[in-house]
Motif scaffolding. Structure first.
Motif, PDB file in Angstrom:
ATOM      1  N   GLU A 154      47.507  50.461  38.335  1.00 53.13           N
ATOM      2  CA  GLU A 154      46.704  51.346  39.174  1.00 53.13           C
ATOM      3  C   GLU A 154      45.219  51.275  38.822  1.00 53.13           C
ATOM      4  O   GLU A 154      44.368  51.092  39.681  1.00 53.13           O
ATOM      5  N   LYS A 155      44.900  51.428  37.545  1.00 51.34           N
ATOM      6  CA  LYS A 155      43.498  51.435  37.142  1.00 51.34           C
ATOM      7  C   LYS A 155      42.848  50.079  37.387  1.00 51.34           C
ATOM      8  O   LYS A 155      41.709  49.996  37.861  1.00 51.34           O
ATOM      9  N   GLU A 156      43.565  49.010  37.044  1.00 49.18           N
ATOM     10  CA  GLU A 156      43.022  47.676  37.237  1.00 49.18           C
ATOM     11  C   GLU A 156      42.698  47.444  38.709  1.00 49.18           C
ATOM     12  O   GLU A 156      41.633  46.917  39.046  1.00 49.18           O
ATOM     13  N   PHE A 157      43.592  47.865  39.576  1.00 48.27           N
ATOM     14  CA  PHE A 157      43.389  47.612  40.996  1.00 48.27           C
ATOM     15  C   PHE A 157      42.165  48.356  41.516  1.00 48.27           C
ATOM     16  O   PHE A 157      41.382  47.809  42.297  1.00 48.27           O
ATOM     17  N   GLU A 158      41.989  49.588  41.085  1.00 48.69           N
ATOM     18  CA  GLU A 158      40.824  50.353  41.533  1.00 48.69           C
ATOM     19  C   GLU A 158      39.529  49.688  41.096  1.00 48.69           C
ATOM     20  O   GLU A 158      38.531  49.703  41.821  1.00 48.69           O
ATOM     21  N   ASP A 159      39.528  49.083  39.914  1.00 44.46           N
ATOM     22  CA  ASP A 159      38.324  48.406  39.427  1.00 44.46           C
ATOM     23  C   ASP A 159      38.112  47.053  40.103  1.00 44.46           C
ATOM     24  O   ASP A 159      36.973  46.560  40.198  1.00 44.46           O
ATOM     25  N   ILE A 160      39.195  46.444  40.591  1.00 45.90           N
ATOM     26  CA  ILE A 160      39.098  45.152  41.280  1.00 45.90           C
ATOM     27  C   ILE A 160      38.511  45.316  42.680  1.00 45.90           C
ATOM     28  O   ILE A 160      37.751  44.453  43.164  1.00 45.90           O
ATOM     29  N   LEU A 161      38.842  46.404  43.338  1.00 45.48           N
ATOM     30  CA  LEU A 161      38.457  46.584  44.750  1.00 45.48           C
ATOM     31  C   LEU A 161      36.979  46.331  45.048  1.00 45.48           C
ATOM     32  O   LEU A 161      36.663  45.636  46.012  1.00 45.48           O
ATOM     33  N   PRO A 162      36.054  46.847  44.248  1.00 42.84           N
ATOM     34  CA  PRO A 162      34.648  46.654  44.608  1.00 42.84           C
ATOM     35  C   PRO A 162      34.069  45.295  44.236  1.00 42.84           C
ATOM     36  O   PRO A 162      32.929  44.995  44.615  1.00 42.84           O
ATOM     37  N   ILE A 163      34.819  44.454  43.525  1.00 43.98           N
ATOM     38  CA  ILE A 163      34.224  43.197  43.052  1.00 43.98           C
ATOM     39  C   ILE A 163      34.886  41.941  43.628  1.00 43.98           C
ATOM     40  O   ILE A 163      34.353  40.836  43.457  1.00 43.98           O
ATOM     41  N   CYS A 164      36.028  42.080  44.306  1.00 48.74           N
ATOM     42  CA  CYS A 164      36.732  40.910  44.843  1.00 48.74           C
ATOM     43  C   CYS A 164      36.732  40.925  46.363  1.00 48.74           C
ATOM     44  O   CYS A 164      36.813  41.980  46.989  1.00 48.74           O
TER      45      CYS A 164
END
Length: 383
Positions: free
Chosen positions: A92-102
């Protein structure tokens, strides 16, 4: 045998050195393939993440691909072009951090797609599903299939049996990665199977990612077949094609300079190096393989043969047997070839071993030490 364009006496050891000219030669080949085939080529950071060279790499390639958050962040921060990510599963946390950069996210299962799709689509991300064509072209000597995503029971990719052909709304692409250090004929064979099993869904897609493992910059690689294969595929289906090689980007462009610490004997002559196979070149033990050393021969090929080993307490920390024209002595420096790929990204500090320094040999021959390590790097990994 590789030639070095730098003075090894100027280097601390152990030290990884990437030759800018050799790297650029590889990048030129990849750019030529991309232009002629009409595809996009990404750097697979899992093999080579030397971000000090990302500005150079970005002049030739279309972006980066990552296997998780931290690689994705590195590509975003230092390449700043297309930024793709695939993971066997996202937290969950990883995905939220990925959203704005990929800008591209590939999911390994439809359950992950179902769980994350609303957030990904809301962020305007182009989403894909990884498939498993269940077609292996790798030769598993001794049954070793550690690098084969198509091996029995593989956790990577959705098989034809489990693929939801009827429910692909908002999925933009598919991804497959089945090769490892292979030629273009294996891609052709694999692509035939992919078409046979999955082409019925191509009409609703906009891109296909054919993964990595393409040894494009290796001497003898059939580039013409690769280009022809991609062009025909694009003409037939109208999809954007991505390749994401890792090894091919920095293949044979890097070296590991090491010093002899001691010479001993136990039925055979032994040289203890300040380089550890277990810590600094783990693929030597994992694959396993015998790395090349400039000026050295195979066992007994030259007059003086030594079994080279690292300084750790691990009995199996052995690089292999090599022969030399002259006896080795403490202080001698040896240069291991092809040490840019899967070395810096996989090294470790077992036994408190210091990590090798990292250097660039610029085209003008100037050596730049870009990073050195010490106790704090070992300490920071622990608590």
């Amino acid at each position: 045998m590789a030639m070095i364009n730098f003075d090894i006496s100027l280097l601390p050891t152990p030290c990884y050195v990437v030759d800018e000219e050799l790297l650029t030669n590889n990048l030129c080949v990849l750019r030529k393939v991309a232009d002629k085939a009409g595809c996009k080529i990404l750097l697979a950071q899992k093999a080579f993440s030397m971000f000090s060279l990302y500005p150079l790499i970005g002049e030739y390639l279309d972006g980066t691909t990552a296997s998780g958050l931290h690689e994705a962040q590195l590509g975003y921060d230092y390449m700043g072009k297309e930024n793709h990510v695939f993971s066997a599963a996202y937290s969950e946390k990883e995905f939220e951090d990925i959203l704005p950069i990929c800008d591209h996210i590939v999911f390994n299962s439809f359950s992950q797609w179902d769980h994350f799709k609303d957030r990904a689509l809301k962020a305007g991300i182009s989403c894909g599903i990884r498939i498993n064509p269940e077609f292996s072209t790798q030769n598993h000597a001794g049954g070793n299939n550690i690098y084969d995503p198509c091996s029995f029971g593989s956790r990577l990719g959705v098989t034809h049996k489990n693929f939801r052909f009827e429910n692909l709304a908002n999925i933009s692409g598919i991804h497959f990665h089945t090769l490892c250090q292979q030629n273009s004929d294996d891609l052709v064979k694999t692509l035939n199977v992919v078409e046979e099993k999955f082409s019925s869904c191509f009409g609703g897609l906009s891109w296909i990612n054919m993964g990595g493992g393409h040894h494009i910059t290796r001497k003898g690689y059939d580039i013409d077949t690769l280009i022809d294969c991609i062009k025909k595929f694009k003409e037939k289906y109208g999809l954007e094609v991505y390749l994401e090689p890792g090894e091919a980007v920095a293949l044979n462009a890097g070296f590991l300079v090491s010093s002899v610490l001691d010479v001993t004997s136990n039925n055979i002559d032994i040289a203890i190096m300040d380089t550890s196979a277990a810590c600094h070149m783990p693929d030597v033990l994992e694959m396993p393989y015998r790395p090349r050393i400039i000026g050295a021969g195979k066992k007994d090929e030259k007059e003086y043969t030594y079994n080279l080993g690292g300084p750790t307490c691990l009995a199996g920390d052995v690089i292999g047997e090599y022969s030399f024209d002259k006896p080795l002595k403490p202080g001698d420096k040896l240069v291991f070839e092809d040490m840019a790929i899967y070395s810096m990204v996989k090294n470790n500090t077992f036994n408190g071993m210091n990590l090798p320094s990292i250097a660039i040999c610029h085209i003008n021959g100037e050596i730049q030490i870009v990073k050195q390590f010490g106790y704090k790097d070992f300490f920071s990994r622990l608590s």
